[in-house]
Enzyme design. Structure first.
Site: not given
Ligand code: 3HC
Ligand code: NAI
Length: 701
Positions: A62, A104, A101, A124
């Protein structure tokens, strides 16, 4: 279709492509785009639909920036329903990371294929949340309850191969062109008349789950969750997957997801997610600052820190030369590294072969001539300025031009160290935390003359070795250790005022600290602080100051290593036990000092220990030692085990309200004097203006 989601029919296979850099997060336009594409595909000549992504990754989840804002249609569940109810099979084609997400979405598809390097996961929980779009209902149905519990409560991603073994991925493709491979896979499914396989149609037989399974899981997780509330709710969702029909399970999941989304814990953890990423950015350095190549590293000093730092580089395949004073010290250092790796092997987290490979990449020497060709040197000898200066003068003589010279010093003046070289622009601090191969924080210390490309390189190599980097300017103790002073001082002062060691530590552990400050001093060794205090000339001449720590050391109670300190320790298990001898001693000392002991609340313990941290943090911001309030939070969460669910000391202060923090500090100042309690001007200003550190951070860009 839309700017971020395109749809094209390629030889009877409809191909939906998502293109929302950097990580294809499920922003509203992506959700809408996928929904429209799936709907359009129902009416055309395609026989199956492939869902793929452009760029470096499949959908990584998400869009976290949308959390906390009013929801915008279509919600993710609506999109997933459309995918799952498609009359044509939908195949997810995964590369990079399919997370949260994003995974998912893939689970709502009828089939999943992935490149071998892909990873899937439900992280998450690391944001104080649970998967809110069916993850807790679909993973147990397909991979089993135990595997689901492990995957969702740990939040750790799983490689494509393992995911295939678990049934989470159906096909690991061989060629490089995922889109072409996915289209071929889709064609094979169509030709073989593969059914529309919906994970929701699987039911879990409750009889296969041992009685008490979920209660046990809850108990175990509560022990390691440290103030995080998501784990317990994840167990409830997986229990619902077993006991309730799919739609009711999804509803339960959605309710609990919403509860978590508005929780302070999740807000704190989302703050840390973005803070971590921001901390690695240096405000006045352009994005295109060049970096130097780091292909070989030397570590000077193979003790506690040097050994751990060497492991960090060996772990990512960068060869290391470890330089020690003599062969005996060298062998001892390498021996400890081997022992540490063997523990990992015993735990089944590394193979013997990997261990040997990593150890082989660490060579030893006692001769400076052997480090002339390295790209980066990290000095980790005893904490003594003269010795460090001597070593840097030698490094200046032997190291090649362009080599980066770093010190791991905890307190010494990096500029004074740089000044003994002819190349202060190449010198900086790289301050690791103990155990260096485990702790995530790396404070990158910018000297007055450190060159931009040296800083950019340190940040980049820090990330490569798996560290979370934060920038500090030079001051005594840099960000983290400088702030810690008042925390440790008050923990001991509280004893004289009437607390037992257990009361102080329990209050802080109840808040979420991994270990209270007194137990932590016992672990580190009370003699360490004792020796450090002896060389300080800036401490007030106050018999109360560190009175108990000093007395205990003089009695031979140096902490865990001598079996006793603030506590006594079981020789076999190292379990900590209260010691009535210490409690009596505290009472006697309080009496001698004329202190009237009293009952002290947990609230006061937290304020006395944390507010000095926060106050010092405010000074550090004003002086420009830290770049942003959120960098300080990163330092404390990743270097000092401050509970992530509280978001770090500065975020926590904002939640308490800076006026409340300021007023309390003034109250303590009136009670205990200005030596210890002097409100930082920035804290005073923000309290008076009704502002937060976060707002100040934004204003100061
Ligand atoms: N939403 C918004 N921005 C995000 C994001 C997300 N889910 N994931 C990453 N970003 C942004 C980061 O803030 C960063 O922004 P910046 O360049 O302005 O600082 C940019 O994307 C690049 O991210 P990373 O520096 O972390 O890049 P990496 O290549 O090192 O890692 C990744 C990539 C493994 C995808 C890592 O970003 C990550 O773990 N992201 C989060 C994944 C996550 O937690 N997903 C679950 C979200 S909650 C959800 O999905 C709820 C659902 O169940 C309904
Ligand atoms: P340590 O005492 O475990 O190791 C120091 C090592 O340096 C010893 O093995 C010693 O033989 C070697 N050494 C001494 N003089 C040398 C020389 N001239 N040439 C080569 N090697 C030499 O010390 P530790 O704990 O590893 O600390 C090292 C540095 O890291 C210190 O500056 C310390 O302040 C800093 N540090 C320590 C942390 C900790 O928790 N121990 C945390 C962060 C930084």
């Amino acid at each position: 279709m839309s700017e971020v989601v395109s749809y094209e029919n390629k030889g009877n296979i409809g191909v939906i492509s998502v293109n929302n850099p950097p990580v294809n997060a499920l922003a509203q336009v992506v959700r809408e785009g996928i929904l429209n594409a799936v709907t359009a595909a129902q009416a055309d000549a395609s026989k199956a639909i492939v869902l793929r992504c452009e760029g470096r990754t499949f959908i990584a989840g998400a869009d976290i920036t949308e959390f906390g804002k009013p929801p915008r249609e279509p919600g993710l569940p609506v999109v997933l329903d459309a995918i799952e109810n498609s009359a044509k099979p939908v195949i997810a084609a995964i590369h990079g990371t399919a997370l949260g997400g994003g995974f998912e979405v893939a689970l709502a598809c009828h089939y999943r294929c992935a490149v071998p390097s892909a990873k899937v996961g439900l992280p998450e929980v690391k944001l104080g949340l649970l998967p809110g779009a069916g993850g807790t209902q679909r993973v147990p149905r397909i991979a089993g309850v135990e595997a689901a519990l492990d995957m969702i409560t740990s939040g750790n991603p799983i490689g494509a191969g393992k995911a295939a073994e678990m049934g989470l991925v159906d096909e690991v493709v061989k060629g490089d062109d995922l889109e072409a491979e996915a289209i071929q896979y889709a064609k094979r499914l169509v030709e073989s008349g593969a059914p529309l396989r919906r994970i929701r149609d699987i039911t879990i037989d409750p009889a296969t789950i041992e009685p008490g399974f979920f209660d046990n899981a809850r108990k175990q997780l509560a022990r390691r969750a440290r103030g995080q509330i998501a784990q317990d709710k994840i167990v409830s969702c997986i229990e619902a997957a077993v006991k309730l029909p799919m739609d009711e399970g999804l509803q339960r999941e959605r309710e609990l997801f919403r509860e978590l989304l508005t929780s302070p814990e999740s807000a704190a953890m989302r703050h840390i997610f973005f803070a971590e990423r921001q901390a690695s950015k240096i405000k006045d350095l352009p994005n295109d600052t060049p970096v130097r190549d780091i292909n070989k590293v030397a570590i000077i000093g193979g003790g506690t820190m040097g050994g751990g730092i060497a492991m960090c580089f060996a772990n990512v395949g960068i060869p290391v030369v470890m330089l020690e004073i003599n062969d005996e010290a060298l062998q001892r250092g390498i021996g400890i590294i081997r022992k540490n790796y063997s523990i990992t092997v015993q735990k089944g987290k590394m193979s013997e072969e990997q261990m040997e490979q990593r150890i082989a990449s660490i060579s030893g020497t006692t001769n400076y001539a052997d480090i002339g060709d390295v790209d980066l040197v990290i000095e980790a000898v005893f904490e003594n300025l003269e010795l460090k200066k001597e070593i840097f003068a030698k490094l200046d003589r032997v190291c090649k031009q362009g080599a980066i010279l770093a010190t791991n010093t905890s307190y010494q003046d990096v500029d004074a160290i740089a000044a003994v070289t002819s190349r202060p622009q190449d010198v900086l601090g790289m301050h690791f935390f103990s155990p260096a191969n485990v702790m995530k924080l790396l404070e990158v210390v910018r000297g007055a003359k450190t060159a931009d490309d040296v800083l950019a390189t340190a940040m980049q190599i820090g990330k490569k070795i798996g560290k979370v980097c934060a920038l500090s300017r030079v001051c005594y103790g840099f960000i983290g250790n400088r702030m810690l002073g008042g925390y440790g001082r008050e923990a001991q002062m509280l004893l004289l005022d009437g607390c037992t060691p257990e009361q102080v530590d329990s209050a802080l552990e109840g808040f979420g600290m991994a270990m209270g400050p007194l137990a932590m001093s016992d672990l580190a060794g009370l003699d360490v602080g004792y020796k450090a205090r002896q060389s300080r000339t800036d401490l007030p001449d106050d018999p109360k100051l560190y009175r108990m720590g000093t007395l205990l050391v003089e009695m031979g109670r140096h902490g865990q290593k001598t079996g006793s300190g603030f506590y006594k320790y079981d020789p076999a298990t190292r379990a900590r036990m209260n010691d009535s001898e210490v409690e009596t001693l505290i009472k006697e000392e309080a009496e001698k000092l004329g202190i009237k002991q009293r009952q002290i609340s947990n609230e006061e313990i937290l304020a006395r220990c944390f507010y000095p941290l926060i106050n010092e943090g405010a000074l550090i911001l004003e002086e420009g030692i830290a770049q942003r309030p959120s960098d300080i939070d990163v330092v404390y969460v990743f270097g000092y085990a401050f509970p992530v669910a509280k978001g770090g000391p500065m975020f926590y202060a904002d939640q308490v309200g800076l006026k409340n923090v300021y007023d309390k500090i003034c109250e303590f100042r009136d009670r205990y004097g200005e030596d210890y309690w002097k409100p930082a001007p920035l804290l005073k200003k923000l309290a008076e203006q009704g502002k937060t550190f976060a707002e100040w951070g934004v204003e100061n860009g």
